[in-house]
Write a protein that holds these residues in place. Structure first.
Motif, PDB file in Angstrom:
ATOM      1  N   ALA A   1      12.001  -5.582   8.634  1.00  0.00           N
ATOM      2  CA  ALA A   1      12.938  -4.885   7.626  1.00  0.00           C
ATOM      3  C   ALA A   1      13.184  -5.709   6.320  1.00  0.00           C
ATOM      4  O   ALA A   1      13.638  -5.086   5.547  1.00  0.00           O
ATOM      5  N   ASN A   2      13.299  -7.231   6.706  1.00  0.00           N
ATOM      6  CA  ASN A   2      13.907  -8.210   5.800  1.00  0.00           C
ATOM      7  C   ASN A   2      12.652  -8.166   4.366  1.00  0.00           C
ATOM      8  O   ASN A   2      12.945  -8.196   3.497  1.00  0.00           O
ATOM      9  N   THR A   3      11.327  -7.983   4.979  1.00  0.00           N
ATOM     10  CA  THR A   3      10.191  -8.017   4.055  1.00  0.00           C
ATOM     11  C   THR A   3      10.215  -6.644   3.160  1.00  0.00           C
ATOM     12  O   THR A   3       9.869  -6.461   1.854  1.00  0.00           O
ATOM     13  N   ALA A   4      10.555  -5.620   4.024  1.00  0.00           N
ATOM     14  CA  ALA A   4      10.588  -4.205   3.043  1.00  0.00           C
ATOM     15  C   ALA A   4      11.662  -4.227   2.159  1.00  0.00           C
ATOM     16  O   ALA A   4      11.339  -3.841   0.992  1.00  0.00           O
ATOM     17  N   ASP A   5      12.883  -4.872   2.438  1.00  0.00           N
ATOM     18  CA  ASP A   5      13.948  -5.071   1.413  1.00  0.00           C
ATOM     19  C   ASP A   5      13.566  -5.778   0.266  1.00  0.00           C
ATOM     20  O   ASP A   5      13.907  -5.522  -0.748  1.00  0.00           O
ATOM     21  N   ALA A   6      12.723  -6.909   0.390  1.00  0.00           N
ATOM     22  CA  ALA A   6      12.286  -7.769  -0.600  1.00  0.00           C
ATOM     23  C   ALA A   6      11.347  -7.027  -1.342  1.00  0.00           C
ATOM     24  O   ALA A   6      11.490  -7.319  -2.612  1.00  0.00           O
ATOM     25  N   MET A   7      10.553  -6.155  -0.847  1.00  0.00           N
ATOM     26  CA  MET A   7       9.496  -5.646  -1.622  1.00  0.00           C
ATOM     27  C   MET A   7      10.071  -4.211  -2.093  1.00  0.00           C
ATOM     28  O   MET A   7       9.625  -3.884  -3.279  1.00  0.00           O
ATOM     29  N   PHE A  54       0.678  -1.269   0.050  1.00  0.00           N
ATOM     30  CA  PHE A  54       0.018  -0.029   0.014  1.00  0.00           C
ATOM     31  C   PHE A  54       0.767   1.252   0.160  1.00  0.00           C
ATOM     32  O   PHE A  54       0.638   1.983  -0.662  1.00  0.00           O
ATOM     33  N   MET A  55       1.950   1.359   0.806  1.00  0.00           N
ATOM     34  CA  MET A  55       2.706   2.286   1.059  1.00  0.00           C
ATOM     35  C   MET A  55       3.781   2.608  -0.084  1.00  0.00           C
ATOM     36  O   MET A  55       4.117   3.766  -0.723  1.00  0.00           O
ATOM     37  N   GLY A  56       4.143   1.484  -0.731  1.00  0.00           N
ATOM     38  CA  GLY A  56       5.064   1.705  -1.968  1.00  0.00           C
ATOM     39  C   GLY A  56       4.581   2.215  -3.014  1.00  0.00           C
ATOM     40  O   GLY A  56       5.258   2.977  -3.733  1.00  0.00           O
ATOM     41  N   ARG A  57       3.250   1.711  -3.326  1.00  0.00           N
ATOM     42  CA  ARG A  57       2.528   2.744  -4.381  1.00  0.00           C
ATOM     43  C   ARG A  57       2.515   4.079  -4.284  1.00  0.00           C
ATOM     44  O   ARG A  57       2.121   5.046  -5.150  1.00  0.00           O
ATOM     45  N   ARG A  58       2.589   4.695  -3.110  1.00  0.00           N
ATOM     46  CA  ARG A  58       2.573   6.173  -2.822  1.00  0.00           C
ATOM     47  C   ARG A  58       4.186   6.654  -2.667  1.00  0.00           C
ATOM     48  O   ARG A  58       4.105   8.022  -2.770  1.00  0.00           O
ATOM     49  N   VAL A  59       5.039   5.942  -2.336  1.00  0.00           N
ATOM     50  CA  VAL A  59       6.273   6.468  -2.251  1.00  0.00           C
ATOM     51  C   VAL A  59       7.082   6.311  -3.455  1.00  0.00           C
ATOM     52  O   VAL A  59       8.130   7.057  -3.857  1.00  0.00           O
ATOM     53  N   ALA A  60       6.794   5.371  -4.286  1.00  0.00           N
ATOM     54  CA  ALA A  60       7.759   5.149  -5.560  1.00  0.00           C
ATOM     55  C   ALA A  60       7.217   5.723  -6.545  1.00  0.00           C
ATOM     56  O   ALA A  60       6.152   5.289  -7.019  1.00  0.00           O
ATOM     57  N   VAL A  88      12.633 -18.110  -6.298  1.00  0.00           N
ATOM     58  CA  VAL A  88      13.289 -17.064  -6.721  1.00  0.00           C
ATOM     59  C   VAL A  88      12.856 -16.146  -7.763  1.00  0.00           C
ATOM     60  O   VAL A  88      11.686 -16.377  -8.192  1.00  0.00           O
ATOM     61  N   SER A  89      13.500 -14.993  -7.572  1.00  0.00           N
ATOM     62  CA  SER A  89      12.790 -13.883  -8.634  1.00  0.00           C
ATOM     63  C   SER A  89      13.699 -13.609  -9.961  1.00  0.00           C
ATOM     64  O   SER A  89      13.053 -13.143 -10.663  1.00  0.00           O
ATOM     65  N   GLY A 131      13.309   3.088  -2.211  1.00  0.00           N
ATOM     66  CA  GLY A 131      13.791   1.740  -1.694  1.00  0.00           C
ATOM     67  C   GLY A 131      14.929   1.830  -0.683  1.00  0.00           C
ATOM     68  O   GLY A 131      15.516   0.733  -0.296  1.00  0.00           O
ATOM     69  N   LYS A 132      15.907   2.773  -0.938  1.00  0.00           N
ATOM     70  CA  LYS A 132      17.026   2.928  -0.453  1.00  0.00           C
ATOM     71  C   LYS A 132      16.987   2.801   1.005  1.00  0.00           C
ATOM     72  O   LYS A 132      18.044   1.998   1.749  1.00  0.00           O
ATOM     73  N   TRP A 133      16.268   3.392   1.835  1.00  0.00           N
ATOM     74  CA  TRP A 133      16.291   3.161   3.453  1.00  0.00           C
ATOM     75  C   TRP A 133      16.314   1.739   3.618  1.00  0.00           C
ATOM     76  O   TRP A 133      16.591   0.998   4.624  1.00  0.00           O
ATOM     77  N   ALA A 134      15.256   1.198   3.023  1.00  0.00           N
ATOM     78  CA  ALA A 134      14.699  -0.230   3.173  1.00  0.00           C
ATOM     79  C   ALA A 134      15.868  -1.133   3.093  1.00  0.00           C
ATOM     80  O   ALA A 134      16.035  -1.883   3.836  1.00  0.00           O
ATOM     81  N   ALA A 135      16.690  -0.926   1.966  1.00  0.00           N
ATOM     82  CA  ALA A 135      17.669  -1.903   1.752  1.00  0.00           C
ATOM     83  C   ALA A 135      18.855  -1.682   2.812  1.00  0.00           C
ATOM     84  O   ALA A 135      19.385  -2.742   3.251  1.00  0.00           O
TER      85      ALA A 135
END
Length: 319
Positions: free
Chosen positions: A189-195, A45-51, A140-141, A211-215
């Motif tokens: 944190a790990n889920t945020a990095d994956a997404m 939800f938030m990713g669609r608003r910040v990226a 895997v992705s 996504g830089k902060w999450a990474a």
């Protein structure tokens, strides 16, 4: 541990063992009750608003600050809930504390599913290359359509090693150090990095800055567990070679468990065009997947032994 509620002395190692027992017996809870799925919904939800969408005017500062604030808001919510639950059970009897925390910790780790998925790739490869590729795509992705049988097997073993840290060792490591809040924050944190932790385009959005902060947060929280996972996977005689092999990947952490697994099995593990770990090793065979699964299981047993030993020294009346 008192900062999160005065838990009884042996409760952390008991809860850890109970969580692993629940994982072995029951596997993953239904998605509607799964806290990591809930984290994913928030991040989506938030990713669609910040990226920003690909092609939008570049605003790196806005994207970075938005991503950092959205990450922080989610992390604060996860921590607040975990601290509240930790404090709720702190006054209970020892057995009740351990049962409750073990049940709450279980969804934050995933050993049985990881083990079964890696074994399923090998089983599918036994049927056909196409079946092996299709099963690997669940794990895997990366693009699997051009991989040969050896590369499918390498990718599965790499994923086992990397996710042994991300989905098992690291959550248990942070639980041992900081209780339920530590494990919950790590999984967020790990889920945020994956997404979010991508360096460019994903699903039509540009994650370079959003996504830089999450990474970077995931890099920081995974730094010690990744190295611990590598040491648990690798025999003592191979430790001097670990750092050099791990440095062949661009990640500061994922190369460590993958390199340890490659060295321990004596096989090469590659991502075509990106890196090759233990490049002089042989191509992995079906038996190596089984060996990798056994070695990962022994590494987990070693972690549990360390947690019990640490708990004994921490709470022994003679120390």
């Amino acid at each position: 541990m008192e900062v999160f509620g005065p838990l009884s002395a042996p409760v952390i190692p008991l809860a850890l063992l109970l969580a692993l027992a629940l994982d072995r017996a029951l596997g993953e809870p239904p998605a509607r009750w799964h806290p990591v799925v809930a984290m994913g919904h928030y991040l989506g939800f938030m990713g669609r608003r910040v990226a920003p969408r690909v092609g939008a005017p570049p605003r790196p500062a806005r994207a970075f600050i938005g991503g950092a604030l959205a990450w922080g808001l989610g992390a604060l919510g996860v921590l607040a809930l975990a601290v509240a639950l930790n404090r709720l059970v702190a006054g209970w009897a020892l057995g009740a504390q351990a049962l409750a925390l073990g049940a709450l910790l279980k969804p934050l780790l995933s050993w049985r599913m990881l083990r079964d998925e890696v074994a399923a790739v090998e089983g599918a490869l036994g049927e056909s290359l196409a079946a092996g590729r299709a099963r690997l795509a669940w794990l895997v992705s990366r693009d699997v359509t051009t991989l040969d049988a050896s590369q499918v097997r390498e990718s599965a073993i790499e994923s086992l090693a990397e996710n042994l840290n991300d989905s098992v060792v690291a959550p248990l490591f942070w639980f041992a150090l900081a209780g339920l809040p530590g494990a919950a924050l790590y999984r967020f944190a790990n889920t945020a990095d994956a997404m979010w932790g991508y360096r460019g385009e994903r699903q039509g959005r540009d994650w370079t800055w959003a996504g830089k902060w999450a990474a970077r947060a995931d890099d920081a929280l995974s730094w010690l567990p990744a190295r611990l996972t590598a040491l648990l996977l690798s025999p003592l005689r191979l430790w001097p070679a670990l750092a050099g092999e791990a440095a062949r990947t661009s990640s500061p952490n994922s190369g460590w468990p993958m390199a340890a697994m490659a060295l321990a099995l004596g096989v090469r593990l590659r991502k075509p065009g990106v890196y090759a770990l233990n490049a002089d090793g042989r191509a992995p065979e079906a038996a190596d997947t089984r060996r990798a699964l056994r070695r990962a299981g022994r590494a987990l047993a070693g972690l549990v032994a360390l947690a019990l030993l640490w708990a004994w020294f921490e709470w022994s009346p003679w120390t």
